[in-house]
Design a protein around this motif. Structure first.
Motif, short mmCIF file in Angstrom:
data_model
loop_
_atom_site.label_atom_id
_atom_site.label_comp_id
_atom_site.label_asym_id
_atom_site.label_seq_id
_atom_site.Cartn_x
_atom_site.Cartn_y
_atom_site.Cartn_z
N ILE A 38 1.04 13.58 -7.34
CA ILE A 38 0.67 12.42 -6.67
C ILE A 38 -0.01 11.65 -7.48
O ILE A 38 -0.49 12.14 -8.51
CB ILE A 38 -0.23 12.91 -5.60
CG1 ILE A 38 -1.43 13.57 -5.94
CG2 ILE A 38 0.45 13.84 -4.36
CD1 ILE A 38 -2.60 14.00 -4.73
N GLY A 40 -1.43 6.96 -7.49
CA GLY A 40 -1.05 5.75 -7.14
C GLY A 40 0.05 5.10 -8.08
O GLY A 40 0.53 5.76 -8.93
N SER A 41 0.47 3.88 -7.64
CA SER A 41 1.36 3.11 -8.21
C SER A 41 1.22 2.83 -9.75
O SER A 41 -0.03 2.51 -9.96
CB SER A 41 1.78 1.89 -7.73
OG SER A 41 2.31 2.03 -6.34
N HIS A 202 3.38 9.13 -3.35
CA HIS A 202 2.02 8.66 -2.97
C HIS A 202 1.66 8.82 -1.46
O HIS A 202 0.72 8.58 -1.00
CB HIS A 202 1.89 7.32 -3.44
CG HIS A 202 2.76 6.32 -2.48
ND1 HIS A 202 4.15 5.99 -3.24
CD2 HIS A 202 2.71 5.72 -1.52
CE1 HIS A 202 4.50 5.16 -1.88
NE2 HIS A 202 3.83 5.16 -1.04
#
Length: 258
Positions: A38, A40-41, A202
């Motif tokens: 996992i 964030g972008s 995400h």
């Protein structure tokens, strides 16, 4: 870990010019284990996956699959690794020029040399595994909904009965209800195959349902790695901010483009 890892990453680095994306990734995936990466972008999830698949070459480190070093591997070792993997791409990535069954059977025909008639029968069986009927076998991918395309992509991923499955943002681009259907199907298919699975996402709802273990990637390193059941009690402020979706916290958020 007590048993040899199916996939093992050690001190994996990857930069693009001055931009350091991976800065020492360490991760193990055990046989039959499902791990979600996992983050964030832009944190390096896709780059990590591409390094494992050999689509990108790391600048340093080690990536082994079944104990075989993949960085700098020869064509034979690379092909052997790819032959035991299946992949569900973010946008399903179906071939528009092929029918649904031909998409599902692609690896069977092109990779294993199976006769089309036998491959079609197996493709229809795999479609049934993901809840799709034989009536769509001759349809084109473009005539299907986004959720159906994802399910066809999953059927293709499992068609060769792979030992390793990769899922790239499996719930992106579909509604939450269909996303939950996809998550359930991924769990079902992975368990039935006994495959090791790596999911990059995400979507925490997806990670919680699919994975046995979660690893959080941030600024090029795994900053938390543990069982899904431990997430909510984890004493890691970065993980807790990501899970809660709060703006305030230690994560260095790039908000200038929002």
């Amino acid at each position: 870990m007590s048993t040899p890892a199916k996939i093992s990453l050690r001190n994996v680095h990857k930069a693009f010019g001055p931009k350091k994306v991976l800065q020492g990734v360490d991760l193990d995936v055990a046989p039959g284990e499902s791990v979600a990466i996992i983050g964030g972008s832009g944190t390096g999830k896709s780059v990590t996956l591409k390094c494992v698949l050999g689509l990108l070459s790391p600048d340093q480190g080690s990536i082994t699959v079944d104990g075989v070093e993949m960085i700098g591997a020869n064509r034979s070792d690379r092909d052997a690794m790819l032959a035991k993997t299946g992949m569900l791409f973010q946008g399903a990535a179906l071939f528009d020029s092929l029918s649904v069954w031909e998409n599902v059977a692609f690896g069977l025909i092109e990779g294993q040399g199976m006769k089309p008639r036998q491959a079609r029968d197996l493709a229809i069986a795999r479609l049934a595994d993901v809840g799709l009927g034989a009536e769509i076998a001759n349809m084109t991918p473009s005539s299907l909904s986004g959720g159906m395309q994802k399910r066809v992509g999953l059927a293709r991923a499992i068609a060769t009965e792979p030992e390793i499955l990769f899922f790239d943002e499996p719930t992106t681009g579909i509604d939450p209800i269909m996303g939950d259907v996809i998550n359930d199907l991924i769990v079902k298919c992975t368990r039935e195959l006994g495959a090791s699975a790596v999911t990059i996402t995400h979507d925490m709802a997806s990670a919680r349902k699919i994975a046995d273990r979660v690893a959080m990637l941030y600024k090029g390193k795994i900053i938390w790695d543990g069982p899904v059941a431990d997430i909510d009690q984890a004493d890691n402020p970065f993980l807790q901010q990501f899970v809660s979706g709060e703006i305030e916290g230690p994560l260095d958020l790039d908000l200038k483009h929002l």
